[in-house]
Enzyme design. Structure first.
Site, PDB file in Angstrom:
ATOM      1  N   VAL A   1      61.463  42.944  26.846  1.00 11.07           N
ATOM      2  CA  VAL A   1      62.195  43.512  27.988  1.00 11.07           C
ATOM      3  C   VAL A   1      61.929  42.725  29.259  1.00 11.07           C
ATOM      4  O   VAL A   1      62.858  42.311  29.968  1.00 11.07           O
ATOM      5  CB  VAL A   1      61.825  44.997  28.170  1.00 11.07           C
ATOM      6  CG1 VAL A   1      62.444  45.534  29.456  1.00 11.07           C
ATOM      7  CG2 VAL A   1      62.307  45.823  26.981  1.00 11.07           C
TER       8      VAL A   1
ATOM      9  N   GLY B   1      60.398  39.690  29.621  1.00 10.55           N
ATOM     10  CA  GLY B   1      60.703  38.276  29.478  1.00 10.55           C
ATOM     11  C   GLY B   1      62.183  37.978  29.569  1.00 10.55           C
ATOM     12  O   GLY B   1      62.619  37.053  30.268  1.00 10.55           O
TER      13      GLY B   1
ATOM     14  N   VAL C   1      54.109  37.644  27.144  1.00 13.80           N
ATOM     15  CA  VAL C   1      53.652  38.200  25.870  1.00 13.80           C
ATOM     16  C   VAL C   1      52.582  39.245  26.150  1.00 13.80           C
ATOM     17  O   VAL C   1      51.991  39.266  27.229  1.00 13.80           O
ATOM     18  CB  VAL C   1      53.100  37.094  24.942  1.00 13.80           C
ATOM     19  CG1 VAL C   1      54.179  36.072  24.622  1.00 13.80           C
ATOM     20  CG2 VAL C   1      51.887  36.394  25.558  1.00 13.80           C
TER      21      VAL C   1
ATOM     22  N   ALA D   1      49.195  41.321  26.593  1.00 12.72           N
ATOM     23  CA  ALA D   1      47.863  40.884  26.999  1.00 12.72           C
ATOM     24  C   ALA D   1      46.931  40.829  25.802  1.00 12.72           C
ATOM     25  O   ALA D   1      47.141  41.519  24.790  1.00 12.72           O
ATOM     26  CB  ALA D   1      47.301  41.833  28.056  1.00 12.72           C
TER      27      ALA D   1
ATOM     28  N   ASN E   1      50.107  41.584  31.756  1.00 13.80           N
ATOM     29  CA  ASN E   1      49.061  42.372  32.420  1.00 13.80           C
ATOM     30  C   ASN E   1      47.694  42.082  31.802  1.00 13.80           C
ATOM     31  O   ASN E   1      47.010  42.977  31.303  1.00 13.80           O
ATOM     32  CB  ASN E   1      49.370  43.875  32.315  1.00 13.80           C
ATOM     33  CG  ASN E   1      50.318  44.342  33.400  1.00 13.80           C
ATOM     34  OD1 ASN E   1      50.379  43.758  34.475  1.00 13.80           O
ATOM     35  ND2 ASN E   1      51.073  45.381  33.117  1.00 13.80           N
TER      36      ASN E   1
ATOM     37  N   SER F   1      55.332  42.762  38.865  1.00 17.01           N
ATOM     38  CA  SER F   1      55.530  44.202  38.995  1.00 17.01           C
ATOM     39  C   SER F   1      56.981  44.505  39.313  1.00 17.01           C
ATOM     40  O   SER F   1      57.654  43.729  39.998  1.00 17.01           O
ATOM     41  CB  SER F   1      54.636  44.775  40.095  1.00 17.01           C
ATOM     42  OG  SER F   1      54.812  46.175  40.180  1.00 17.01           O
TER      43      SER F   1
ATOM     44  N   LYS G   1      46.902  42.985  40.733  1.00 17.87           N
ATOM     45  CA  LYS G   1      47.908  43.729  39.962  1.00 17.87           C
ATOM     46  C   LYS G   1      47.272  44.935  39.260  1.00 17.87           C
ATOM     47  O   LYS G   1      47.884  46.010  39.158  1.00 17.87           O
ATOM     48  CB  LYS G   1      48.565  42.814  38.933  1.00 17.87           C
ATOM     49  CG  LYS G   1      49.564  43.501  37.992  1.00 17.87           C
ATOM     50  CD  LYS G   1      50.676  44.236  38.746  1.00 17.87           C
ATOM     51  CE  LYS G   1      51.885  44.550  37.891  1.00 17.87           C
ATOM     52  NZ  LYS G   1      51.619  45.298  36.669  1.00 17.87           N
TER      53      LYS G   1
ATOM     54  N   HIS H   1      46.966  47.520  41.833  1.00 15.64           N
ATOM     55  CA  HIS H   1      48.329  48.029  42.054  1.00 15.64           C
ATOM     56  C   HIS H   1      48.654  49.101  41.023  1.00 15.64           C
ATOM     57  O   HIS H   1      49.148  50.182  41.353  1.00 15.64           O
ATOM     58  CB  HIS H   1      49.329  46.878  41.950  1.00 15.64           C
ATOM     59  CG  HIS H   1      50.763  47.292  41.776  1.00 15.64           C
ATOM     60  ND1 HIS H   1      51.255  47.765  40.568  1.00 15.64           N
ATOM     61  CD2 HIS H   1      51.811  47.319  42.637  1.00 15.64           C
ATOM     62  CE1 HIS H   1      52.536  48.065  40.703  1.00 15.64           C
ATOM     63  NE2 HIS H   1      52.905  47.797  41.938  1.00 15.64           N
ATOM     64  N   ASN H   2      48.348  48.816  39.751  1.00 15.04           N
ATOM     65  CA  ASN H   2      48.658  49.780  38.695  1.00 15.04           C
ATOM     66  C   ASN H   2      47.786  51.022  38.795  1.00 15.04           C
ATOM     67  O   ASN H   2      48.226  52.122  38.452  1.00 15.04           O
ATOM     68  CB  ASN H   2      48.487  49.126  37.330  1.00 15.04           C
ATOM     69  CG  ASN H   2      49.643  48.198  36.985  1.00 15.04           C
ATOM     70  OD1 ASN H   2      50.335  47.717  37.872  1.00 15.04           O
ATOM     71  ND2 ASN H   2      49.844  47.927  35.719  1.00 15.04           N
TER      72      ASN H   2
ATOM     73  N   GLU I   1      49.370  53.038  41.286  1.00 18.42           N
ATOM     74  CA  GLU I   1      50.575  53.564  40.638  1.00 18.42           C
ATOM     75  C   GLU I   1      50.255  54.814  39.828  1.00 18.42           C
ATOM     76  O   GLU I   1      50.985  55.811  39.887  1.00 18.42           O
ATOM     77  CB  GLU I   1      51.172  52.473  39.754  1.00 18.42           C
ATOM     78  CG  GLU I   1      52.384  52.866  38.945  1.00 18.42           C
ATOM     79  CD  GLU I   1      52.805  51.752  38.010  1.00 18.42           C
ATOM     80  OE1 GLU I   1      52.981  52.024  36.806  1.00 18.42           O
ATOM     81  OE2 GLU I   1      52.938  50.600  38.477  1.00 18.42           O
TER      82      GLU I   1
ATOM     83  N   LYS J   1      48.443  52.222  29.227  1.00 21.72           N
ATOM     84  CA  LYS J   1      48.235  50.904  28.623  1.00 21.72           C
ATOM     85  C   LYS J   1      46.935  50.245  29.068  1.00 21.72           C
ATOM     86  O   LYS J   1      46.663  49.114  28.683  1.00 21.72           O
ATOM     87  CB  LYS J   1      49.422  49.992  28.940  1.00 21.72           C
ATOM     88  CG  LYS J   1      50.710  50.419  28.238  1.00 21.72           C
ATOM     89  CD  LYS J   1      51.808  49.399  28.404  1.00 21.72           C
ATOM     90  CE  LYS J   1      53.046  49.768  27.599  1.00 21.72           C
ATOM     91  NZ  LYS J   1      54.141  48.787  27.769  1.00 21.72           N
TER      92      LYS J   1
ATOM     93  N   ARG K   1      45.989  61.931  32.455  1.00 20.97           N
ATOM     94  CA  ARG K   1      46.711  61.438  31.276  1.00 20.97           C
ATOM     95  C   ARG K   1      45.910  61.726  30.007  1.00 20.97           C
ATOM     96  O   ARG K   1      46.479  62.071  28.958  1.00 20.97           O
ATOM     97  CB  ARG K   1      46.973  59.934  31.411  1.00 20.97           C
ATOM     98  CG  ARG K   1      47.914  59.593  32.555  1.00 20.97           C
ATOM     99  CD  ARG K   1      48.443  58.183  32.452  1.00 20.97           C
ATOM    100  NE  ARG K   1      49.215  57.818  33.640  1.00 20.97           N
ATOM    101  CZ  ARG K   1      50.013  56.762  33.716  1.00 20.97           C
ATOM    102  NH1 ARG K   1      50.150  55.963  32.671  1.00 20.97           N
ATOM    103  NH2 ARG K   1      50.668  56.494  34.826  1.00 20.97           N
TER     104      ARG K   1
ATOM    105  N   HIS L   1      11.908  57.657  42.046  1.00 24.99           N
ATOM    106  CA  HIS L   1      12.901  56.652  42.431  1.00 24.99           C
ATOM    107  C   HIS L   1      12.824  56.255  43.906  1.00 24.99           C
ATOM    108  O   HIS L   1      13.542  55.347  44.327  1.00 24.99           O
ATOM    109  CB  HIS L   1      14.313  57.163  42.096  1.00 24.99           C
ATOM    110  CG  HIS L   1      14.568  57.271  40.633  1.00 24.99           C
ATOM    111  ND1 HIS L   1      14.650  56.184  39.803  1.00 24.99           N
ATOM    112  CD2 HIS L   1      14.736  58.362  39.824  1.00 24.99           C
ATOM    113  CE1 HIS L   1      14.883  56.570  38.559  1.00 24.99           C
ATOM    114  NE2 HIS L   1      14.929  57.899  38.539  1.00 24.99           N
TER     115      HIS L   1
END
Length: 509
Positions: free
Chosen positions: A17, A19, A84, A86, A113, A138, A210, A213-214, A217, A288, A315, A481
């Protein structure tokens, strides 16, 4: 016109799609392309589509049946674009190109990506074989076809060769207004305006940007979805009624691509009974990996991105459909709250301000993460430029990215977007409605993890004294600590001998 024995400007591998649409975009802008895909039907498909859209009897794209033929069709030094998946597929294509005779001064551009660390490793791995350059894309299918946002990184020399091509095919913005210059049909060419393509930095930097960015998103989408559920379950509104509200909001500060497409989705109906499609879609969200990568990176760098992380969690929890259905019959929630007309209007206004404020915080988290990554990896990121290239062509394009651009132009060293005068005033102005909306969601039993986490982030950022003092004491109690003291020199560490009766305090280093 390309003839079968012609030499092409660009080689292109991967005609899925994204490409396919990038190839057609390149063709519209006058570049000749030699195209290859393992699926020959995809090669034939892009050639036929190019003929149909251009109206020419001969396509502007030459199909190739092998990597060797692809290289033979290109002007040296070769310029080859990969689209192609990742991971392993990228390396497989690179190895195949080496086998076909690619040369050290040839340039291979990975537009997928890819995880940014993989890009850094690949540049080193293949440096004696060819120049690996990366350029995240993007904008989805439509962006690729009519103008994406492009985030290139890698060899500065390679960028000098790629820049005129990328600036030609990128989305364009009227820099004075920050508004996209629309290109909506095949054959359109936009020459005016500022291209949404700018060199990001060394290898990996573009894919990192990127990735963030995602992540933003993910958060932006989840915030809108939570508003949808608030209106659907809290006010019992139909999809058309919610679409009307979103359409109105899209005319103001919430104007964005994601809000725009949400309106279209909510209005779409199917079947003889014209049922809203959204009501028929199973509520299990896919992902993804880029949102997850962003959340993981924020944890690794120690910079908070809770709204992005909550969007990833949302998600994940949606995927437990059977568990949620079972739990809905066991776990009780609050009694239904009935609102009158005026209360409903107030509810909607409060929700609007909550979305706007949460979005600001999500972007603030993303930009702060990139700022920490810049220091960690010794990059030099131009945050005003990054905000600019996100104003059109990409999924998170939104009207208020112009304000983000202006914020970083005023102060390139801005530590956090919330400290900019414009955004500080916006959050101060809308915070009470934001708080009321979060309260509404809690009282109604409607989950708003993204919107609520953004409010907690805002309150944490503005809080001069957090309860981490008690936390440090707890850590010192069970694990020695140590802690610092506000009444002592900075950097001095102390430990209390909690197990002794006197609980003496000692200075450590």
């Amino acid at each position: 016109m390309i003839q079968n024995n012609s030499v092409c400007d660009i080689g292109f591998i991967g005609l899925g799609v994204m490409g396919k649409n990038l190839v057609l975009n390149l063709a519209d802008n006058g570049f000749s392309i030699a195209a290859f895909d393992l699926d020959i039907s995809k090669v034939e498909g892009v050639i036929e589509q190019d003929k149909a859209e251009s109206g020419l009897s001969t396509a502007r794209v030459i199909g190739c049946t092998s990597y060797t033929e692809l290289l033979s069709r290109l002007k040296p030094p070769h310029l080859i674009v990969l689209s192609v998946p990742a991971g392993a597929p990228v390396d497989q294509v690179c190895e195949n190109l080496i086998g076909a005779g690619i040369q050290p001064d040839d340039i291979v551009i990975d537009t997928g990506n890819s995880l940014w660390v993989d890009t850094v490793a690949r540049e080193k791995k293949y440096k004696n074989n060819f120049i690996l350059f990366s350029s995240a894309v993007s904008g989805g299918e439509v962006g690729a076809r009519f103008g994406p946002a492009l985030m290139p990184s890698g060899s500065p020399y390679a960028w000098t060769r790629i820049k005129p091509i990328w600036e030609a095919i990128a989305a364009k913005v009227d820099d004075a207004t920050g508004k996209p210059i629309e290109r909506t049909k095949p054959g359109d060419i936009v020459t005016e305006g500022e291209p949404c393509a700018a060199y990001i930095g060394p290898a990996g930097a573009g894919h990192y940007v990127k990735m963030v960015h995602n992540g933003i998103e993910y958060a932006d989408m989840q915030i809108i979805c939570e508003a949808y559920q608030m209106l659907r379950d809290g006010l019992a509104l139909s999809s058309d009624e919610i679409a009307d509200i979103f359409a109105l909001w899209n005319k103001g500060p919430l104007e964005s691509y994601l809000m725009e497409i949400s309106v279209e989705v909510l209005r779409h109906r199917v079947g003889e009974d014209q049922t809203p499609l959204v009501d028929l879609i199973l509520d299990k969200a896919g992902q993804k990996g880029t949102g997850l990568w962003t959340a993981v990176s924020s944890l690794e760098l120690g910079t908070p991105a809770p709204t992005i992380a909550q969007a990833v969690y949302a998600r994940s929890i949606s995927s437990f459909k059977d568990l949620r259905v079972k739990a809905s019959t066991i776990l009780s929630g609050p009694e239904l709250i009935t609102l009158d007309k005026n209360e409903k209007q107030a509810f909607i206004a409060q929700l609007h301000d909550a979305i706007y404020s949460a979005k600001i915080c999500a972007y603030a988290q993303g930009f702060q993460l990139m700022k920490l990554a810049e220091k960690e990896h010794d990059w030099q990121l131009n945050f005003a430029s990054i905000a600019k290239i996100w104003r059109a062509g990409c999924i998170i394009r939104a009207a208020f990215l112009q304000s983000i651009t202006e914020a970083f132009e005023r102060n390139p060293e801005l530590d956090n977007l919330l400290l900019d005068d414009f955004f500080a005033k916006q959050l101060s102005k809308h915070q009470m409605n934001w708080r009321k909306s979060v309260s509404n969601s809690a009282l109604m039993g409607i989950p708003t993890g993204a919107i609520s986490s953004a409010l907690s982030y805002y309150d944490s950022i503005r809080c001069a004294v957090l309860p981490a003092n008690l936390l440090q004491a707890q850590r010192d109690f069970f694990g020695a600590h140590t802690f610092e003291r506000i009444d002592k020199s900075t950097g001095k560490k102390y430990h209390v001998n909690w197990s002794t009766p006197t609980r003496d305090m000692v200075e450590i280093g």
